[in-house]
Design an enzyme around this catalytic site. Structure first.
Site, PDB file in Angstrom:
ATOM      1  N   GLY A  10       0.812  -1.214   0.000  1.00  0.00           N
ATOM      2  CA  GLY A  10       0.000   0.000   0.000  1.00  0.00           C
ATOM      3  C   GLY A  10       0.841   1.258   0.000  1.00  0.00           C
ATOM      4  N   ALA A  11       1.870   1.278  -0.850  1.00  0.00           N
ATOM      5  CA  ALA A  11       2.860   2.358  -0.811  1.00  0.00           C
ATOM      6  C   ALA A  11       2.542   3.517  -1.744  1.00  0.00           C
ATOM      7  CB  ALA A  11       4.241   1.799  -1.160  1.00  0.00           C
ATOM      8  N   GLY A  14      -0.966   8.033   0.959  1.00  0.00           N
ATOM      9  CA  GLY A  14      -1.158   8.086   2.391  1.00  0.00           C
ATOM     10  C   GLY A  14       0.061   7.677   3.201  1.00  0.00           C
ATOM     11  N   LEU A  15      -0.179   6.878   4.233  1.00  0.00           N
ATOM     12  CA  LEU A  15       0.890   6.466   5.136  1.00  0.00           C
ATOM     13  C   LEU A  15       1.966   5.672   4.409  1.00  0.00           C
ATOM     14  CD1 LEU A  15       2.020   6.260   8.042  1.00  0.00           C
ATOM     15  CD2 LEU A  15       0.657   4.175   8.299  1.00  0.00           C
ATOM     16  N   GLY A  16       1.572   4.761   3.523  1.00  0.00           N
ATOM     17  CA  GLY A  16       2.559   3.937   2.820  1.00  0.00           C
ATOM     18  C   GLY A  16       3.527   4.776   2.010  1.00  0.00           C
ATOM     19  N   SER A 141      -4.550  -0.554  14.228  1.00  0.00           N
ATOM     20  CA  SER A 141      -5.328   0.632  14.582  1.00  0.00           C
ATOM     21  C   SER A 141      -5.735   0.558  16.035  1.00  0.00           C
ATOM     22  CB  SER A 141      -6.576   0.717  13.699  1.00  0.00           C
ATOM     23  OG  SER A 141      -7.429   1.768  14.122  1.00  0.00           O
ATOM     24  N   TYR A 164     -13.849  -3.058   9.729  1.00  0.00           N
ATOM     25  CA  TYR A 164     -12.461  -2.588   9.793  1.00  0.00           C
ATOM     26  C   TYR A 164     -11.878  -2.846  11.187  1.00  0.00           C
ATOM     27  CZ  TYR A 164      -8.734   0.926  10.331  1.00  0.00           C
ATOM     28  OH  TYR A 164      -7.563   1.577  10.616  1.00  0.00           O
TER      29      TYR A 164
END
Length: 273
Positions: A10-11, A14-16, A141, A164
């Site tokens: 997931g790069a 966002g965070l990735g 999370s 989630y």
């Protein structure tokens, strides 16, 4: 710390993406995963500007066959793998009352947030153990909800954020199980809540207002990957930088055993020795 080879799922946003650019600036060799070719090529080019070796890997983690193929491609192409960041995520969704399924017919959030990262770790274990000491960091999370083993896939009363939160608790429980099973191999497995309500597409699409920038989640995640003081630390859940306690069910050994039996059955995997 010496240059490491690190795979980030997931790069592409966002965070990735933030983790990738931070590690690129530190000179690490990066293996960046995404499910969209255009966005993957863009982040690979962006990271390469900072100087390191960067390679892209395309796969949709909502399809377990593609997860297995991703692990096989990495094993075949890469001489070593020092760290894996399971960051790719299916959030609460823009239509949270619409129950979505993975390619294999599993509830989407359970599949992407739990089954896929577990399958990827298992598929990459030969390379991780050969590269030891190696680290696995699972991005979880603080939002965690108890898993109902009579309705794991939330076929009743579905809501995306609930799905989630259950999937992230499953990820934490699997982290603890993997850490125990891999004790003595040189592969550590930890999990964290990186930051609260980061400014990401997932937070915004669910209708929440971001509270902090992505960089707030990058710092604690990168710390788990590269901090020499954490060498050997395993089987822990961190709230950002604090080693703390997850949901009570994560420490219920019976519940963890039920989850892992289900996980192995769905993934058609044997248990770890």
């Amino acid at each position: 710390m010496d240059t490491r080879t690190i795979l980030i799922t997931g790069a592409t946003q966002g965070l990735g993406r933030g983790i990738a650019l931070d590690l690129a600036a530190r000179g690490h060799t990066l293996l960046l995963h995404g499910r969209d070719r255009g966005r993957l090529d863009a982040v690979v080019a962006e990271a390469r500007v900072l100087g390191p070796v960067v390679r892209g890997y395309l796969a949709d983690l909502a399809d377990l066959d593609q997860v297995r193929a991703l692990a096989a491609r990495v094993r075949a192409a890469e001489p070593r793998l020092d760290a894996l960041v399971n960051n790719a995520v299916a959030g609460g969704g823009a239509e949270p009352l619409r129950r979505e399924l993975s390619a294999q017919g599993h509830e989407l959030r359970f599949a992407v947030n739990h089954l896929a990262p577990y399958a990827l770790v298992r598929g990459l274990l030969p390379l991780l153990t050969a590269s030891a000491p190696a680290r696995v960091v699972n991005v979880a999370s603080i939002g965690q909800e108890e898993i109902d083993f009579d309705d794991v896939m939330l076929e009743r009363g579905y809501e995306g954020l609930r799905a989630y939160c259950r999937s992230k608790l499953a990820m934490i429980m699997a982290t603890f199980e993997l850490a125990a099973a891999l004790d003595g191999t040189g592969v550590t497995v930890n999990t964290l809540h990186p930051a609260h309500l980061m400014d990401t597409e997932g937070v915004r699409s669910y209708g929440l207002t971001p509270a902090v920038g992505v960089e707030e989640g990058v710092r604690p995640t990168v710390r788990l990957l590269v901090d020499p003081d954490l060498e050997g630390t395993t089987g822990r859940y961190f709230d950002r930088f604090t080693d703390t306690r997850a949901h009570d069910q994560a420490y219920d050994t019976g519940a963890r055993a039920r989850l892992m039996a289900l996980t192995h059955r769905l993934l058609e995997l044997p248990g770890l020795p």
